[in-house]
Every structure is written in C-alpha cells, then in structure tokens.
Design an enzyme around this catalytic site. Structure first.
Site, short mmCIF file in Angstrom:
data_model
loop_
_atom_site.label_atom_id
_atom_site.label_comp_id
_atom_site.label_asym_id
_atom_site.label_seq_id
_atom_site.Cartn_x
_atom_site.Cartn_y
_atom_site.Cartn_z
N GLN A 168 -4.33 -1.52 9.89
CA GLN A 168 -4.25 -2.84 9.27
C GLN A 168 -4.79 -3.91 10.22
O GLN A 168 -4.34 -4.03 11.36
CB GLN A 168 -2.79 -3.13 8.89
CG GLN A 168 -2.59 -4.41 8.12
CD GLN A 168 -3.26 -4.40 6.73
OE1 GLN A 168 -3.18 -3.42 5.99
NE2 GLN A 168 -3.93 -5.48 6.39
N LYS B 197 0.85 -1.21 0.00
CA LYS B 197 0.00 0.00 0.00
C LYS B 197 0.87 1.25 0.00
O LYS B 197 0.61 2.21 -0.72
CB LYS B 197 -0.92 -0.01 1.24
CG LYS B 197 -2.05 -1.02 1.11
CD LYS B 197 -2.77 -1.27 2.43
CE LYS B 197 -3.77 -2.40 2.27
NZ LYS B 197 -4.38 -2.85 3.51
N ASP C 260 -10.88 2.83 4.36
CA ASP C 260 -11.26 1.42 4.25
C ASP C 260 -12.78 1.27 4.15
O ASP C 260 -13.27 0.22 3.78
CB ASP C 260 -10.77 0.66 5.49
CG ASP C 260 -9.53 -0.18 5.20
OD1 ASP C 260 -9.27 -0.47 4.02
OD2 ASP C 260 -8.83 -0.55 6.17
#
Ligand code: NAP
Length: 287
Positions: free
Chosen positions: A98, A54, A121
């Site tokens: 994460q 990412k 997200d």
C-alpha cells in the site's frame, strides 16, 4: 440532452459476482483459492481504510487474504525481506504494497522487488512495459476498471478520439496504453497542455488530475463519454471529481458520477487481477 450515468457501484458488484465461479475453479484445480497479501507500513489513516476494504472484499469472494501491518519504523531492508517471503509463498498469488510508504523507504525499490507475476497492482516496470507493447500483462486496476466501464456501455474505442487528462504511472499512462491497445487515437494531456482544445474533440475523456472541476462542462463534445477518475475531498469533507459534473451531464452521452463511479471499480479489478495471477498464464507455472 442529459447523459446516462455509468453506475460504478452496480458494475463493480457484477464484476465481483462474475469472479465467484473462477475462484471456485482455481480452488478445485489446486486445492486452495486465489490469495492476496497486502502490506501496509505505518499508520496513514487513508491507507488503513483502503487496506481494510480490500481485505473485506477478498474475504467476501473466498480468497486467501493476509494483511501485514508493519510499524512506521520498518526499514527498507525489512520491507524487502517481507516482499521476498511473499514472493516465495505459494499460497500468495497477489502482493500489494500500500502506497504511500514512509519517506525513508524507496517505493520504487520495493515495487521492483515484487515478482511481476504477483504484481496485482500492475506497477512493476515488467508489467508496465508489456502493457505498452500490447502484450499480456497485469494492468493497473483503475484504468482497467475504466475499460470495463466502456465495455459495459458497449462503447468501442476503436477509431475513436480518446483524451486522457493526467500522465501518472498509476492512472494516466496505463490508461493511454489500454486505449491504444483498444485502437483508439489517444492524446495524453498534462499540466502544460491546452486541455480545453483537446477535450472539445474527444469522443471519450478520462480525467485523472486531482483538481476539482478542472474539466469544464462546456468543453465536453455532445454525446461523448466522460469518465471521471478524480477523487477530491473538499473543505466540507465532500468528494468531487475533476469534471464539472452538472454542466458536463447536459452535453455528454454517458458520464460517471463521483462518488459511485470509477472508485468502486478499482477494488473489483484488483480482485480480477488476483484471479488472473492465480491462473496458468500468469502464475507459478511460469516461474
Ligand atoms: P497525480 O500523480 O498527481 O497526477 C496528476 C496528473 O494531472 C499529472 O500528470 C499532472 O500533470 C496532471 N495535471 C495537473 N494539473 C493539471 C492541469 N491544470 N491540467 C492538466 N493536467 C494537469 O495523480 P493520480 O495519482 O493520477 O490521481 C489523479 C486523480 O485520480 C486524483 O484525484 C486521485 O485521487 C484519483 N484517483 C482515483 C482512483 C480511484 O480509484 N477512483 C485511483 C487513483 C487515483 P504533470 O505530469 O504535468 O504534473
């Protein structure tokens, strides 16, 4: 008949190249580019790989990009403090914590603490709720990537029968919401469903289960679109999807491979969400 492949790698590259101009525009308007901060706790090897990838993509696109690697001993209070600091940082448009987090941390509490305008997200209940109400929202990246794939093959979900297999908050549920918003007639299957019966009638199937080859090729309606989100690592280390690929390819009109299908789209859509979060309709103007 043999289905056409939907090349997720090529489409992800296209999505990223289309973002370059928006990144330059954001930078010209406010003097600094879209920025994404990724917080990782502990030493989970898969998480390390995801976060590195990412960060690399964000840097390639000229984003501001920060990785905060915290020790496995980080307490929930310390992590919440990090989130609050990032919420307040004007250079950070997107915050990604994460998952999975270590067991002593309540993931829900952490996700709830993220400013919904920076929730790239799309997991915060504010964004999930807006998505289900058909209002503008930061939508989860994997299902957004699936919608982008359907657009690329000019498949309009309106009036079509869509079957989503899996009801997780990360993939299945938001996928169903996006398809409803696109006027499909949506059925969501889970472990108690007659999946074969539903898939046989589907114009588009999205499989997000995590069981290799669960969706049999013979169930696939001829000419339909088959999107395989599943990423299952076999004992030989090979990746496979949730769909019996070879047999399904003989019946479908379009199909995604695994690997090289939905996987690459997820990071591209994360970057797209970050640019969206930097924009006037989502970002700090509202706060
Ligand atoms: P998850 O949270 O484990 O959810 C799996 C879902 O599948 C659940 O709703 C479960 O039903 C359902 N299910 C389990 N067995 C079933 C069966 N026999 N028949 C029908 N449904 C069944 O998984 P997830 O996080 O959504 O991920 C699903 C897959 O997508 C995994 O392989 C994951 O690695 C992959 N994935 C890929 C990406 C990507 O970027 N390509 C991103 C995210 C996930 P119940 O609710 O009844 O238990």
């Amino acid at each position: 008949m043999s289905a056409s492949l939907i090349d997720g790698k090529a489409l992800a590259a296209k999505v990223k190249s289309q973002l370059v101009e928006s990144v330059a525009q954001v930078k010209a308007e406010r003097g600094f580019p879209p920025g994404i901060a990724v917080v990782r706790v502990g030493e989970d090897p898969a998480s390390k790989i995801y976060v590195t990838s990412k960060k690399k993509t964000a840097e390639e696109l000229g984003f501001g990009s920060w990785e905060h690697a915290l020790p496995a001993t980080t307490t929930q209070a310390e992590l919440l403090d990090w989130v609050r600091r990032l919420n307040a940082d004007p250079k950070v448009d997107g915050i990604l914590v994460q998952l999975p987090l270590p067991k002593h941390i309540d993931s829900n509490a952490v996700l709830l603490a993220i400013d919904p305008a920076k929730d790239v997200d799309g997991f915060h209940p504010c964004n999930a709720g807006s998505l289900f109400q058909g209002r503008p929202a930061l939508a989860p990246c994997t299902p957004s990537g699936v919608m982008r794939m359907l657009e690329e093959i000019s498949f309009s979900p309106a009036g079509k029968k869509a079957v989503v297999v899996g009801r997780s908050n990360i993939v299945g549920r938001p996928m169903a919401a996006l398809l409803i918003n696109a006027s499909a007639t949506v059925t969501v299957c889970h472990s108690k469903s007659d999946v074969a019966h539903e898939v046989r009638q589907a114009d588009v199937v999205v499989a997000a289960v995590g069981i290799s080859g669960l969706i049999k090729g013979e169930w696939v309606k001829p000419g339909s679109v088959v999107i395989d989100v599943g990423m299952n690592r076999g004992p030989d280390g090979k990746l496979s999807g949730d769909v019996e690929f070879a047999a399904a390819k003989e019946r479908a009109g379009w199909i995604t491979p695994v690997p090289g299908g939905v996987g690459p789209m997820t990071i591209a859509m994360l970057m797209s969400n970050t640019v969206q979060a930097a924009g006037p309709n989502c970002g700090r103007a509202k706060r």
